[in-house]
Design an enzyme around this catalytic site. Structure first.
Site, PDB file in Angstrom:
ATOM      1  N   TRP A  16     -20.886  38.833  -1.807  1.00 63.35           N
ATOM      2  CA  TRP A  16     -21.255  40.247  -2.001  1.00 63.35           C
ATOM      3  C   TRP A  16     -22.758  40.441  -1.784  1.00 63.35           C
ATOM      4  O   TRP A  16     -23.532  39.510  -1.933  1.00 63.35           O
ATOM      5  CB  TRP A  16     -20.832  40.736  -3.389  1.00 63.35           C
ATOM      6  N   GLU A  48     -29.520  33.685  -5.525  1.00 62.74           N
ATOM      7  CA  GLU A  48     -30.228  34.260  -6.671  1.00 62.74           C
ATOM      8  C   GLU A  48     -31.015  35.516  -6.290  1.00 62.74           C
ATOM      9  O   GLU A  48     -31.109  36.464  -7.063  1.00 62.74           O
ATOM     10  CB  GLU A  48     -31.197  33.227  -7.262  1.00 62.74           C
ATOM     11  N   HIS A  88     -23.098  28.707 -10.455  1.00 60.83           N
ATOM     12  CA  HIS A  88     -24.297  27.852 -10.435  1.00 60.83           C
ATOM     13  C   HIS A  88     -24.290  26.877 -11.608  1.00 60.83           C
ATOM     14  O   HIS A  88     -24.678  25.719 -11.471  1.00 60.83           O
ATOM     15  CB  HIS A  88     -25.567  28.702 -10.496  1.00 60.83           C
ATOM     16  N   GLU A  97     -35.138  37.704 -13.102  1.00 56.76           N
ATOM     17  CA  GLU A  97     -34.559  37.408 -11.786  1.00 56.76           C
ATOM     18  C   GLU A  97     -35.612  37.556 -10.681  1.00 56.76           C
ATOM     19  O   GLU A  97     -35.610  36.807  -9.704  1.00 56.76           O
ATOM     20  CB  GLU A  97     -33.379  38.342 -11.485  1.00 56.76           C
ATOM     21  N   HIS A 117     -29.741  38.960  -6.978  1.00 53.80           N
ATOM     22  CA  HIS A 117     -29.643  39.485  -8.350  1.00 53.80           C
ATOM     23  C   HIS A 117     -30.789  40.451  -8.664  1.00 53.80           C
ATOM     24  O   HIS A 117     -30.565  41.559  -9.151  1.00 53.80           O
ATOM     25  CB  HIS A 117     -29.641  38.334  -9.369  1.00 53.80           C
ATOM     26  N   ASP A 174     -21.802  34.787 -10.308  1.00 56.85           N
ATOM     27  CA  ASP A 174     -22.667  33.848  -9.570  1.00 56.85           C
ATOM     28  C   ASP A 174     -23.261  32.813 -10.524  1.00 56.85           C
ATOM     29  O   ASP A 174     -23.296  31.617 -10.220  1.00 56.85           O
ATOM     30  CB  ASP A 174     -23.855  34.587  -8.922  1.00 56.85           C
ATOM     31  N   GLU A 175     -23.763  33.291 -11.658  1.00 58.82           N
ATOM     32  CA  GLU A 175     -24.444  32.389 -12.594  1.00 58.82           C
ATOM     33  C   GLU A 175     -23.475  31.308 -13.085  1.00 58.82           C
ATOM     34  O   GLU A 175     -23.851  30.147 -13.235  1.00 58.82           O
ATOM     35  CB  GLU A 175     -25.015  33.150 -13.800  1.00 58.82           C
ATOM     36  N   THR A 229     -27.917  32.745 -18.463  1.00 54.01           N
ATOM     37  CA  THR A 229     -27.954  33.988 -17.682  1.00 54.01           C
ATOM     38  C   THR A 229     -26.535  34.551 -17.516  1.00 54.01           C
ATOM     39  O   THR A 229     -26.348  35.762 -17.524  1.00 54.01           O
ATOM     40  CB  THR A 229     -28.609  33.807 -16.288  1.00 54.01           C
ATOM     41  N   GLU A 248     -28.422  28.518 -16.342  1.00 56.58           N
ATOM     42  CA  GLU A 248     -27.407  29.272 -15.596  1.00 56.58           C
ATOM     43  C   GLU A 248     -26.346  29.814 -16.554  1.00 56.58           C
ATOM     44  O   GLU A 248     -25.859  30.932 -16.385  1.00 56.58           O
ATOM     45  CB  GLU A 248     -26.743  28.399 -14.521  1.00 56.58           C
TER      46      GLU A 248
HETATM   47 FE   FE2 Z   1     -28.002  31.495 -11.190  1.00 56.94          FE
HETATM   48 FE   FE2 Z   2     -29.671  35.024 -11.320  1.00 54.97          FE
END
Ligand code: FE2
Ligand code: FE2
Length: 330
Positions: free
Chosen positions: A33, A113, A202, A76, A116, A198-199, A169, A166
């Site tokens: 995305w 990242e 990660h 971020e 974000h 996403d976090e 977040t 990660e």
């Molecule tokens: Fe991340």
């Molecule tokens: Fe992030």
């Protein structure tokens, strides 16, 4: 062999699998995305109506919410600090022979990242609820100030840090998503959900790196984990300041806001620590030196100890008024 050389060897050993880590834990550019997927389309006919609607819904959200979202956004946006720090870690090299496998991982992680901060910044700008110039000044300060997360260039300590961070977040973006939803802001909720996703990916990646290090160098990995937990994980924005203020002066006030509204609390810190201990099956690791056995004992008891301390923590009921968010506007 010195500890530093062994770490280098371990990093080179893991590096052989970097391509599969990228494939498993990161998403190709064309498939992932992008911020504009969730923002009003500025090429579209309905742009102004969409923005108007976004701004109307944003009026419902409370003060601590904005402070927290701004702080998360600034965190971020200080991504240059994190990328340059990680590029300096033992075994990660972006210069020699066009960069090694690890530098490829770091670049592609950075690319993910970077979306974000982009998304949250554009949302805040459109919301009309915050003072963008003040936010921008804080971001510039934070990048200027850098950070010191106490890992040095040690890859083991750094991967403990990133595994923890990660997940932290993930927790905070996910909570912001829940609160936004509660206030009827489904679009903002969706944005934060996507970031949280996403976090989590990660987190899975970095904690997998640690799992693999535990397999080949268990005692040193255990000692590095203990070292990081003993000195506590500092937040990447621990140097946060408002314009005209001294370094670090805004961090505690921001973190109080996040605690008050329940986005990221002392209990979450303890929870994350426990999750890492469980994930790495610290209780089951064998072939430890005496020193590392002691470190394991220390780690196993730490969450309960920290939980008792965090119970006694008192968060001020009245929050600091930030230059980022003017109360009169709410
Ligand atoms: Fe991340
Ligand atoms: Fe992030």
């Amino acid at each position: 062999m010195s500890i530093k050389n062994i770490r280098l060897e371990v990093m080179q050993f893991l590096e052989k699998n970097v391509d599969s880590f990228v494939e498993q834990y990161l998403i190709p550019v064309e498939k992932i995305w992008q911020p504009s997927d969730f923002l009003p389309n500025s090429e579209g006919e309905n742009f102004f109506e969409e923005v108007k609607e976004l701004r109307e819904i944003a009026k419902e959200l409370p003060y601590d919410f904005w402070v927290t979202l701004v702080g998360d956004t600034i965190t971020e946006e200080a991504l240059p600090t994190y990328e340059s720090w990680l590029m300096d870690v033992e075994g990660i090299d972006q210069i020699e022979n066009g960069g090694n496998g690890w530098s490829k991982w770091i670049r592609q992680w950075t690319g993910e990242e970077n979306r974000h901060g982009d998304l949250l910044n554009k949302y805040l700008y459109l919301s009309g609820r915050v003072n963008m110039r003040e936010i921008e000044m804080t971001t510039q300060h934070l990048i200027n100030d850098g950070f010191d997360i106490g890992t040095g260039t040690d890859p083991y300590k750094n991967f403990v840090y990133t595994s923890f961070q990660e997940l932290a977040t993930y927790v905070s973006h996910n909570r912001v998503a829940q609160i936004a939803k509660k206030f009827g802001d489904n679009k903002l909720s969706k944005m934060c959900k996507m970031i949280a996703g996403d976090e989590m990916r990660h987190h899975h990646a970095y904690s997998e790196f640690v799992t693999r290090i535990f397999q080949v160098d268990p005692s040193e990995m255990m000692l590095a984990f203990q070292y990081m937990m003993k000195q506590k994980i500092v937040m990447p924005a621990h140097f946060l300041r408002e314009s005209g203020q001294k370094i670090s002066t805004a961090f505690e006030q921001f973190s109080d806001s996040a605690q008050r509204i329940g986005v990221y609390t002392a209990n979450d810190y303890v929870d994350i620590m426990q999750k890492l201990i469980n994930k790495w099956e610290v209780d089951k690791i064998t072939n430890l030196t005496d020193e590392a056995e002691k470190a394991r004992d220390y780690l196993m008891k730490l969450p309960a100890r920290m939980a008792r301390i965090s119970e006694r923590l008192v968060i001020p009921a009245e929050g600091h008024i930030f230059k980022w968010v003017e109360p009169a506007r709410l």
